[in-house]
Design a protein around this motif. Structure first.
Motif, PDB file in Angstrom:
ATOM      1  N   ILE A 106      46.157  41.075  35.732  1.00  0.00           N
ATOM      2  CA  ILE A 106      46.401  41.471  37.126  1.00  0.00           C
ATOM      3  C   ILE A 106      45.626  42.730  37.484  1.00  0.00           C
ATOM      4  CG2 ILE A 106      48.475  42.866  36.688  1.00  0.00           C
ATOM      5  CD1 ILE A 106      47.864  40.554  39.714  1.00  0.00           C
ATOM      6  N   PHE A 107      45.422  43.635  36.545  1.00  0.00           N
ATOM      7  CA  PHE A 107      44.618  44.830  36.818  1.00  0.00           C
ATOM      8  C   PHE A 107      43.176  44.423  37.121  1.00  0.00           C
ATOM      9  CE2 PHE A 107      47.941  47.562  36.321  1.00  0.00           C
ATOM     10  CZ  PHE A 107      47.635  48.869  36.003  1.00  0.00           C
ATOM     11  N   THR A 108      42.685  43.425  36.401  1.00  0.00           N
ATOM     12  CA  THR A 108      41.319  42.948  36.666  1.00  0.00           C
ATOM     13  C   THR A 108      41.249  42.274  38.035  1.00  0.00           C
ATOM     14  OG1 THR A 108      41.041  42.559  34.284  1.00  0.00           O
ATOM     15  CG2 THR A 108      39.415  41.575  35.755  1.00  0.00           C
ATOM     16  N   ALA A 109      42.294  41.541  38.398  1.00  0.00           N
ATOM     17  CA  ALA A 109      42.329  40.892  39.709  1.00  0.00           C
ATOM     18  C   ALA A 109      42.299  41.929  40.828  1.00  0.00           C
ATOM     19  CB  ALA A 109      43.581  40.023  39.831  1.00  0.00           C
ATOM     20  N   TRP A 110      43.007  43.030  40.648  1.00  0.00           N
ATOM     21  CA  TRP A 110      42.974  44.094  41.649  1.00  0.00           C
ATOM     22  C   TRP A 110      41.584  44.720  41.737  1.00  0.00           C
ATOM     23  CZ3 TRP A 110      46.535  46.334  45.078  1.00  0.00           C
ATOM     24  CH2 TRP A 110      47.816  45.793  45.062  1.00  0.00           C
ATOM     25  N   VAL A 111      40.953  44.926  40.589  1.00  0.00           N
ATOM     26  CA  VAL A 111      39.616  45.550  40.584  1.00  0.00           C
ATOM     27  C   VAL A 111      38.609  44.682  41.322  1.00  0.00           C
ATOM     28  CG1 VAL A 111      37.655  46.075  39.074  1.00  0.00           C
ATOM     29  CG2 VAL A 111      39.905  47.012  38.557  1.00  0.00           C
TER      30      VAL A 111
END
Length: 398
Positions: free
Chosen positions: A67-72
């Motif tokens: 999910i952190f990668t999706a936000w980035v």
């Protein structure tokens, strides 16, 4: 070029591609097919209190790094070559992370921890550099990098530790990371982030999470097909296979028929999409993911122990998967619509009642009953929301 080099890596706000999910993002997500498979296989083999607790921690970790990668990628443009290379590097680390999941609490704990910290810290540092001409977001990711670097110390320490100490170190590391967004990633000298700072494309975030759910449901379909192919072809196996398939379709229907569409529209038109995105997608999707993984385990038990009496552990998997999934959707839809679906609450009550009758039925029968509950929830929600969208007009004839 009038814009700085860093800014050229950002998505162009207001462009037609702002909310589009790129092919490289979909390619990146394939790594997590492997992760979900590893988690479901590990839980099937070690479906015990300790196995459930350890797998739960790993589910939280896998989801968090995704999910952190999706936000980035909500800010960085994956079609830009440096961003694309960054995602490829993360894919490689993600493969290492996924491969080490079965022995994360044994011999490959340090490998898991190093891969996880590399992904979290490395991605944050890259984003800081990529946003060097976007001061507000750059500062946000400086704060995030500080938090994940701090938690990384405990991940690595847990990799060197063994047994319960490893679990304690990793649990503390996860608590740090999960508290971070709620605390605004407060860092002395850098201040803290507010919901208004996270100006995201709601449609992009909604589609990214929807595609992740598709990946998980795809794993459920693959596992059912693989197990069906391995077993002798008997009428009972065929019945279980059809039941499992219908149950998976019901999960898809519950999430996608109304939930995803409403959420995408709501977050796209919300004044603070970052706040809603954190609630509906960052957190509410965790029980949805866990529910699908546990459901895969329950499906496996239904195939292998179809004619046995439903014991507590088997019942917990068969009923617990759908229950977690409904709980996550209840949270997800409640945060995006402002009201809790009555159909989902009734479904949760019905599933709890199934645990009462479980000792008196066979495993295949319990699987059928759990599937029936999911189908009933899907039909109830469809009927009620379709009626609202298309109200019945009074007839002119009496």
């Amino acid at each position: 070029m009038s814009e700085g080099k860093g800014r050229s890596w950002l998505r162009v706000k207001g462009s037609k591609n702002e909310s589009r999910v790129s092919f490289v993002e979909l390619f990146f997500d394939l790594v997590f097919v492997f992760s979900v498979s590893q988690l479901s296989h590990g839980l099937t083999e070690h479906f015990s209190p300790s196995g459930v607790i350890e797998t739960t921690l790993l589910i939280f970790a896998v989801w968090w790094v995704w999910i952190f990668t999706a936000w980035v990628t909500n800010w960085l443009d994956p079609d830009r070559m440096p961003v694309r290379v960054m995602l490829f590097v993360l894919m490689l680390a993600g493969l290492v992370l996924s491969a080490s999941i079965p022995e994360a609490f044994a011999e490959k704990g340090l490998l898991f921890a190093c891969a996880y910290v590399f992904m979290q810290v490395g991605r944050s540092l890259f984003t800081i550099y990529a946003m060097k001409d976007d001061a507000p977001n750059r500062r946000n990711f400086q704060r995030i990098a500080s938090w994940v670097a701090f938690s990384g110390l405990f991940w690595i320490a847990g990799g060197f530790a063994e047994g319960e100490m490893r679990f304690c170190f990793w649990l503390f590391a996860l608590l740090i990371e999960y508290i971070g967004p709620a605390a605004g990633f407060r860092v002395p000298g850098l201040g803290y982030s507010t919901a208004a700072d996270w100006n995201v494309s709601g449609a992009h975030l909604a589609e990214r999470c929807a595609l992740f759910v598709i990946i998980c449901l795809g794993e459920a379909v693959l596992e059912a097909g693989e197990t069906f192919a391995e077993l002798p072809l008997t009428p009972l196996v065929v019945v279980v296979f059809i039941t499992v398939f219908i149950g998976t379709v019901a999960l898809w229907w519950i999430y996608f028929q109304f939930g995803h569409e409403h959420a995408a529209h709501r977050i796209e038109h919300d004044d603070t999409p970052g706040r809603l995105g954190r609630q509906a997608f960052t957190y509410a999707h965790i029980p949805i993911l866990a529910g699908i993984i546990v459901n895969v385990v329950g499906n496996k038990f239904a195939f292998l122990h179809a004619e046995e009496t439903a014991h507590m552990s088997t019942s917990a998997a068969i009923v617990g998967g759908p229950a977690l999934f409904l709980l996550g959707n209840l949270w997800f839809k409640g945060s995006t619509t402002g009201r809790l679906p009555l159909s989902h609450m009734a479904g949760l009550v019905a599933l709890l009642l199934l645990l009462v009758v479980a000792p008196a039925v066979e495993v295949c029968q319990l699987c059928m009953l759990a599937t029936l509950v999911l189908v009933a929830v899907a039909v109830w929600e469809y009927a009620s929301l379709t009626k609202v969208a298309h109200p019945v007009r009074p007839s002119s004839h009496h």
